[in-house]
Structure formats: structure tokens, C-alpha cells
Design a protein around this motif. Structure first.
Motif, short mmCIF file in Angstrom:
data_model
loop_
_atom_site.label_atom_id
_atom_site.label_comp_id
_atom_site.label_asym_id
_atom_site.label_seq_id
_atom_site.Cartn_x
_atom_site.Cartn_y
_atom_site.Cartn_z
N HIS A 117 0.81 -1.21 -0.03
CA HIS A 117 -0.21 -0.11 -0.06
C HIS A 117 0.73 1.39 0.08
O HIS A 117 1.90 1.27 0.43
CB HIS A 117 -0.92 0.19 1.39
N SER A 132 -5.46 2.19 -1.60
CA SER A 132 -5.01 3.05 -0.17
C SER A 132 -5.21 4.42 -0.69
O SER A 132 -4.96 4.79 -1.84
CB SER A 132 -3.56 2.70 -0.05
N GLU A 133 -5.73 5.29 0.25
CA GLU A 133 -5.56 6.65 0.07
C GLU A 133 -5.26 7.33 1.39
O GLU A 133 -5.32 6.95 2.39
CB GLU A 133 -7.08 7.12 -0.16
N ASP A 134 -4.34 8.38 0.95
CA ASP A 134 -3.71 9.31 2.13
C ASP A 134 -4.13 10.83 1.64
O ASP A 134 -3.66 11.36 0.65
CB ASP A 134 -2.18 9.26 2.01
N ILE A 135 -5.04 11.36 2.54
CA ILE A 135 -5.70 12.53 2.35
C ILE A 135 -5.39 13.60 3.31
O ILE A 135 -5.45 13.39 4.48
CB ILE A 135 -7.28 12.53 2.03
N GLN A 150 -3.75 15.05 -1.89
CA GLN A 150 -4.25 13.63 -1.99
C GLN A 150 -3.22 12.83 -2.83
O GLN A 150 -2.79 13.19 -3.49
CB GLN A 150 -5.48 13.90 -2.70
N TYR A 171 -3.19 8.65 -3.84
CA TYR A 171 -3.98 7.27 -3.98
C TYR A 171 -3.01 6.27 -4.69
O TYR A 171 -2.54 6.81 -5.56
CB TYR A 171 -5.33 7.48 -4.97
N THR A 172 -3.27 4.99 -4.34
CA THR A 172 -2.64 3.97 -5.06
C THR A 172 -3.49 2.91 -5.24
O THR A 172 -4.43 2.68 -4.15
CB THR A 172 -1.39 3.31 -4.33
N ARG A 173 -3.40 1.99 -6.39
CA ARG A 173 -4.52 1.17 -6.72
C ARG A 173 -3.68 0.13 -7.29
O ARG A 173 -3.03 0.43 -8.16
CB ARG A 173 -5.70 1.49 -7.48
N TYR A 189 -1.39 11.57 -7.71
CA TYR A 189 -1.14 12.36 -6.46
C TYR A 189 -1.80 13.97 -7.14
O TYR A 189 -1.65 14.16 -8.30
CB TYR A 189 0.47 12.57 -6.25
#
Length: 794
Positions: free
Chosen positions: A210, A344-347, A361, A363-365, A396
Motif C-alpha cells: 500500500h 489505499s488513500e492518504d488525504i 491527496q 492514491y494507489t491502486r 497524486y
């Protein structure tokens, strides 16, 4: 059992008294009964993977003696085995005997084993060979040096690994963290974390973590769950010929098959999230099975208990799903369908900067899946075919709530891969393995940033298309005697985007010159591609057109040399030493014409991720050399320990021609891990385990800060003329774990507390100039990080 006195009303009849007394006696007897479980599995020839028919499988120390004989498919079954730890012995005429020690049997799940026996070169009349299973021996028979296997139980046992293979690898010699406790990146023998290859089920996959940036090999936490993992291999140098596209190390991950006879489940809840796993047969008459695990997590739970690992405005959420379906057939071999997916997300919630609301923001997938088939052409020859597809997105965005875009990245990489492997065992001395892997690489890459000087968006990358990557190999396992093993091979790589190729010879040898001592050696050439985004990065020229300065960049290569010594001091105590030298070349650096000190000292060997728009040439070099020592007491008699020590140097040469320390040249790594298990409860059915790990390592190196120039300019000013000449304060960390396993009826429950950095020490990861304080300050890594979890298996 003591005397039981039962008091009954006088008006009860004799039949009632007898029935009531019988119920109580049966209840007491049931409580006193030992909990049992089934051990079953399959015994295979280690080289040909064909079933070994008629092998004896015995549970040592059982009274009366329990055992089984393998059937025509190599299957065995031992029922009513007491829960706890047991030693299993497997024997067959013409094969080396094998003992599997300290096998954990729990009430909640059957123990299903895949066991490999090695054919003996000496007949049973000449010699009877009996050996305990070599702890850490790689599953790949073609490996002779710098390789070990790790079990699921080890990954779960070591303190504060959080069931993550990469975090477990920090316990091994020559391996340390990448410089950020939040991430699971690993540095192997001073190499950049980017040099690590991940394989699942025998085929290359994108980084399965992640929050993984483009070109990175690690992330926040692994998407791989211990519920689906089987024993796997980890390599730190001089890899066998079948491994390509790797410079520093290889994780060769195997997924286990689900139980094909009964349905079993596991559920887990903790501070890192909740998970549920299920497995079982595909049908009542089917030999096939399924296995799946799903996990969801939010790190906001830590805020609720006062553990601050996030910024006040930060929100982190991730989830993943992994599965494997096994489908054996009568005439077409055995099929497997497997997959792994995660998001996963980091905001960072909107904050005010310079009078504007800013929003960030990340995000990864990831989605990867494959279908494989193993087909036996004859008893000693099998063909393994596989096709897989993967897609990874890293996105990003940094803007002012959609009004103004400051920076955006959206990298989508896909890969359609096909592989064919042919394995032929000619006899006990000779085994040949050859194969080819073809990859169709797709990309949709976009990156831009806002130039305040030009007051417009600048496009760094805007490419969509595809290319191809091919690898082929052949390797030969030759055992001239019982004490000598030789592995030789050749690997070929071709990158169709620019026509670059690499021919890579490999060789390994091992000589057991006494029953307890051996020496080993390995040499080989290895290579790794850069990320597609680096090859395709574009640069705007004066007339408004774009060029791709790195499209023809060569493949980075390294020559590995390793010599090892091993001494089995006791049946459960081993000393191991390895010395190594790595010569890296064709390393991307800036051109010799570069004049800026930052450009003249740049090398990709110092990078964590893989994207840059700067013009690069493959003229750089590097060297890594060192010594690694390991003293390991295997898990026996209820305890284990391992002490490792590593001394190393890691150097590089960039455009200015000066040899410097790399960012990752920490010079030393020391580890101590230990654990003790206690039997508790009636009949010792339950277990309490206490584990600890201490890491003391040289930290990353940094570019020094010129304090006077920083004061003059009002911000951090780096002295690139002395790049990486300073090493950060030594890294030190103590981890602790305690767990309680309770076996009851048909289920097992495990309560565990794992604490990373139990002393709360704040190791440092970077330095900067603070204008307000007018001094150089340090960014701190994660402090105390606990994870309390409850798991039930039934």
C-alpha cells in the motif's frame, strides 16, 4: 480423576440417579480429553515435483506411535494428533530422511503440508542419511548462497512484523530499513530499495504494498496476508538464473492452497484493521479448493488511543483482497487461479497556506491476477505455464481546492505476462530447468506542475502506449557427490523500447566438507530496468516541441560475488558467515557536461523511487562489499534466538568522477531476536509466547547543510560538493510482542500485542534548516507504535 460426590433429592428414582451421574461423569471426562487435530499433506520429489509413493510419515514421540504411508498421489494423513508442537519424520528408500521439528498443531485448523524429499546419491545399503530439516534452506533447489526460506509462522512470530514479509526480513543479516519506520522499504547490502524484485506464484508482479510510489519497492504495509501465504524464499545476492530484473534482492512469494476437505475460517480485528479469511473444497466430490482473505483498515483508530502517527488533518484508509483457487484435473494437470488487489488513500484535508486553501491527496491502486498450469509430461518432467495481468496506479494531486493546480501525477502501468518453464530431472545427479518470460508493458503516464516563474502549468510527462520486455534462462543442477552441489545457468534480457539487452552468466557451488560444515560460493551478472516513466520522461525545448532524453538509457547491471561458510554447531544451533562484493555499472547519472554540484553528484543508486525528467546517461558505477555473521538457535525446547552482525561499505561514482558514500551506506547492521513459548492450561493445550527484537544500525547518509548560506538565503542550502559525507545518528529500536493462543473445541483464538519501538525512541530520517530557530533540525521517525489484535480460527 478425584472422587465425585453427587447429592440428589430423595424422591428421584434409581434410573434417574444413574442417568444424572452418567451425565456428570461424561462431562468431566470430556473436559479431561486432549484436544486433537489432523496433520496431512503431500510428499514430493524435490527436483521433479512428482509424488513419492510409499513414504513413511511418523509422528515422533507419540504413544502409541502414530503415522501414515503416502498413497499413489503422495498424500498422507495422521488423525487425532494432540494440539501443541510435534516432530514429524519422513522416510523412503533411496531418499534422504527428513525431520520437521516443532510443528505447531492448533485446534482451529488442520495442518496441511507440502514436503519435498531429496533423492540420495548413495544406496541405503551404503549409508543411511537422517537429517533434521535444514532451517531456512531455500525452496528453490537451484539456490546455493545468499538465500533462505521463511515460514508463515516465523513472519507472525517475530516481534512487530505485523505479518509483513518485508518487515520480517529486517531480522536477517545485511538487511535494514530504508529510513522511515512508517514504510516497509528494505536496504539490502547497501543497495537502494529500488533494486528489489517481487514475485508471486513464480512470476514478476508490481510492488505489492500500500502507498507505493512509482518505481519504489516498498510502501506503508504489505497487501499480502499471512492467511494466504505459504513458505517463501528471500534472496540477498547472486540469484539463480531464473531470476531477472533484480539488482539487490528477490522476494519469491508462494500462496498456499486452501483446505480441499473441510471449510475453515479465520477472523481478525485490531488497531491495524479487520480481516476475514475463508477456505474449503470447491465441491463435495472435488479435489479442488479455494482460499480468500479480505482486510480493511483506517489508521484513525490510533488517534482514539492517543498514538499520533498522522497529522491532525490527515486521513489514511486502505483495503486489500487476495485469493487462490486450486483445480487439479485427471488429464490436463493442475490449474491455479490467483489474485491480489488493494486500494489505499492518504488525504490531507484542506489547510491554509499563504492565504489559500490547499489540498493534498495521494492514491494507489493495484490489481494483479494469474492462471497457472503444471502438467507432467512424464514422472520426471513437468511443464509450468502461466499468464498474468497487472495494473498499478499511483495518483497524486496538490491544489487549492480545484481553483489552482500546483502539481499532479497520474501513473498507470499495466503488464500482460506469459511464462513457460520446463523442468527435467534426468537422475539424482542432474536436473535441468529452462524457461522464457514475455511481458507486454502498457503505460498511461501524466505529470505536470505549476511554474510560478512562468505562471503556467509545465508538462513533464504525457505518454500513452506500450512496449515489450523478454527474459529467458537455462540452469543446471549437478550433484557430483553427496557433499557437492553445483548450479550453473545463463539469463538473457531484452528491452524492446530501446533495444537494450543483457546476457548474464550465473554460477553457484556448495561443498559439505564435514557432516556439520560447508562452504559455498556464488557469482553472477544481474540487471534491472528503470521505471517506464523515467525512459519516457519528456523535456520541452525552445521551439515548444518535446524530446525524450532518457529513452535510450541502458539497463543498470551488477556483478555479484559471494563466499559463505556454515557450521551446524548443534542440531538446533547454526553459525553462518558470508562475504560479498558487488560491482555495479551502467548506472544512470547526469552527463559529464553537467556543471551544477547537485547534477554532478547525482546517481540513481541514491534514489527511493524512479521518476525524474532530468537527462541521464548510463555511465555511473558503484561498489558494495561487506561481511555478514549469523548465530541462530532454531525454535526447539520452547525458545529460539538469532544474532546477526553486518559490516559493509557502499560507494558510487557520478559525473564528477569522485567516489563517494551512497545514501544507504550505514556501514553496519546488528540484530538480536529472541522468543520463549510457555505451555499453559489443562494438558498444556494453550500457549503464551513472548518475543523481542533489537535493531542497531548505521543510519542513512545525507547531504551536509551549509549553515551560513542557509541563513543568508532564508532556507535550507545543501553542500552538494560533499554529498552524503554525513551520516545521521545511529538507528536503534527495541520491539516487543506477546501473544496467548487458546485451543478449545474446534477453534483456536489468539490475542496478541506487538509494539514497534517499545522505548518510544525517535530515530531521525532527514535534516533541514529552521529559519525560526536559526539552527539545523532533524525530522523524526515514528515513535512507539502498538498493535493489539484478536484472531479466531475455526
Amino acid at each position: 480423576m478425584g472422587c465425585i460426590t453427587t447429592y440428589l433429592p430423595n424422591n428421584m428414582g434409581s434410573k434417574t440417579q444413574i442417568l444424572f451421574t452418567a451425565v456428570i461423569l461424561l462431562g468431566q471426562a470430556a473436559m479431561a480429553q486432549d484436544l486433537t487435530q489432523t496433520i496431512r499433506g503431500k510428499v514430493l520429489d524435490a527436483q521433479s515435483k512428482s509424488p513419492v509413493i510409499g513414504a513413511n510419515v511418523v509422528l515422533l514421540g507419540s504413544d502409541p506411535l502414530k503415522g501414515s504411508v503416502t498413497d499413489i498421489d503422495g498424500n498422507f494423513r495422521i488423525e487425532e494428533v494432540k494440539v501443541g508442537r510435534h516432530n514429524l519424520k519422513i522416510t523412503f528408500i533411496g531418499y534422504e530422511d527428513l525431520v520437521i521439528p516443532e510443528l505447531l498443531v492448533g485446534a482451529g485448523k488442520e495442518v496441511v503440508l507440502d514436503i519435498d524429499l531429496t533423492e540420495s546419491l548413495i544406496t541405503m545399503e551404503e549409508l543411511v542419511i537422517e537429517a533434521e530439516q535444514e532451517k531456512g534452506k531455500p525452496l528453490n533447489e537451484m539456490a546455493t548462497v545468499s538465500a533462505l526460506s521463511f515460514s508463515v509462522e516465523e513472519t507472525s512470530r517475530y516481534a512487530a512484523t505485523f505479518d509483513d514479509p518485508a518487515r520480517a526480513a529486517l531480522s536477517f543479516a545485511g538487511v535494514r530499513g530504508g529510513g522511515d519506520d512508517v514504510l516497509n522499504e528494505i536496504v539490502i547490502r547497501g543497495n537502494s530499495p529500488r533494486g528489489l524484485l517481487w514475485r508471486i506464484e513464480g512470476i514478476e508482479v508490481p510492488n505489492p504494498n500500500h502507498f507505493a510510489e512509482d518505481g519504489a519497492s516498498g510502501g506503508g504495509i504489505s497487501m499480502l496476508s499471512s492467511s494466504v501465504l505459504s513458505n517463501s524464499d528471500f534472496f540477498t545476492g547472486a540469484f539463480p538464473a531464473e531470476y531477472g530484473n533484480a539488482l539487490s534482492g528477490v522476494f519469491d512469494i508462494k500462496l498456499r492452497k486452501g483446505n480441499n476437505e473441510k471449510r475453515e475460517y479465520a477472523a481478525q480485528a485490531g488497531l491495524l484493521g479487520v480481516a476475514f479469511a475463508a477456505e474449503g473444497p470447491l465441491g463435495s466430490d472435488s479435489k479442488g479448493s479455494y482460499l480468500a482473505n479480505y482486510r480493511y483498515s483506517t489508521l484513525a483508530l490510533f488517534d482514539n488511543i492517543g498514538i499520533k502517527i498522522l497529522d491532525e488533518s490527515e486521513e489514511i484508509v486502505f483495503q486489500d483482497l487476495s485469493f487462490k483457487v486450486h483445480l487439479p484435473t485427471e488429464k490436463m494437470g493442475s490449474f491455479s487461479i490467483w489474485g491480489l488487489g488493494g486500494a489505499s488513500e492518504d488525504i490531507l484535508k484542506p489547510i491554509i497556506e499563504n492565504g489559500e486553501f490547499n489540498n493534498e491527496q495521494f492514491y494507489t491502486r493495484l490489481g494483479v491476477g494469474g492462471i497457472s498450469n503444471i502438467f507432467f509430461l512424464n514422472k520426471n518432467t513437468y511443464l509450468e505455464s502461466q499468464i498474468s495481468y497487472s495494473a498499478h496506479q499511483s495518483e497524486y494531486e496538490y491544489d487549492s481546492l480545484g481553483v489552482k493546480t500546483f502539481e499532479t501525477e497520474n501513473f498507470i502501468n499495466t503488464a500482460l505476462r506469459g511464462s513457460v518453464l520446463l523442468n527435467k530431472k534426468f537422475n539424482a545427479r542432474h536436473t535441468l530447468r529452462t524457461g522464457v518470460v514475455f511481458s507486454h508493458l502498457g503505460y498511461d503516464l501524466h505529470s505536470e506542475y505549476f511554474s510560478f516563474r512562468q505562471q503556467r502549468l509545465i508538462t513533464e510527462l504525457d505518454q500513452e502506449g506500450s512496449s515489450q520486455f523478454m527474459r529467458s534462462y537455462a540452469q543446471w543442477n549437478f550433484r557430483p557427490s553427496e557433499t557437492v552441489t553445483l548450479n550453473s545457468g545463463l539469463h538473457y534480457t531484452r528491452f524492446f523500447l530501446n533495444g537494450r539487452e543483457s546476457l548474464e552468466p550465473r554460477f553457484g557451488a556448495k561443498w559439505a566438507f564435514t557432516p556439520s560444515q560447508s562452504i559455498s560460493a556464488g557469482i553472477g551478472v544481474h540487471s534491472r530496468l528503470e521505471t517506464l516513466s523515467l525512459y519516457l520522461a519528456q523535456e520541452e525545448v525552445g521551439d515548444g516541441t518535446f524530446v525524450q532524453p532518457n529513452k535510450n538509457l541502458d539497463i543498470t547491471k551488477a556483478r555479484h560475488y559471494v563466499i559463505g561458510y556454515e557450521n551446524q554447531l548443534k542440531s538446533d544451533l547454526r553459525f553462518k558467515a558470508e562475504v560479498y562484493y558487488q560491482d555495479l555499472y551502467d548506472v544512470p547519472i547526469r552527463p559529464a557536461s553537467a556543471t551544477n554540484p547537485w547534477e554532478r553528484t547525482f546517481s540513481s543508486l541514491n534514489e527511493f523511487s524512479g521518476f525524474t525528467t532530468d537527462t541521464l546517461v548510463a555511465n555511473g558505477t558503484g561498489t558494495n562489499y561487506g561481511i555478514e555473521l549469523t548465530l541462530e538457535k532454531f525454535f526447539t525446547k520452547g525458545y529460539y534466538f538469532m544474532v546477526t552482525g553486518s559490516l559493509f561499505e557502499s560507494k558510487y561514482v557520478a559525473a564528477d568522477g569522485i567516489e563517494r558514500d551512497t545514501r544507504f551506506n550505514g556501514n553496519f547492521v546488528n540484530n538480536i531476536i529472541a522468543g520463549k513459548e510457555f505451555k499453559v492450561g489443562r494438558n498444556g493445550n494453550n500457549l503464551i509466547a513472548i518475543n523481542t527484537r533489537m535493531i542497531w544500525a548505521g543510519n542513512n547518509r545525507v547531504v551536509p547543510i551549509d549553515l551560513e548560506m542557509s541563513r543568508q538565503r532564508g532556507g535550507t542550502y545543501y553542500d552538494f560538493d560533499n554529498s552524503f559525507s554525513e551520516r545521521l545518528q545511529d538507528y536503534w529500536r527495541l520491539d516487543f510482542g506477546i501473544s496467548y493462543r487458546k485451543n478449545k473445541g474446534k477453534h483456536s483464538s489468539i490475542v496478541a500485542l506487538n509494539v514497534q519501538n517499545v522505548t518510544g525512541r525517535y530515530n531521525v530520517s532527514e535534516h533541514f534548516y529552521s529559519r525560526r530557530a536559526d539552527e539545523i533540525r532533524f525530522e523524526e521517525q515514528l515513535g512507539l507504535f502498538p498493535n493489539l489484535s484478536y484472531r479466531i480460527e475455526f
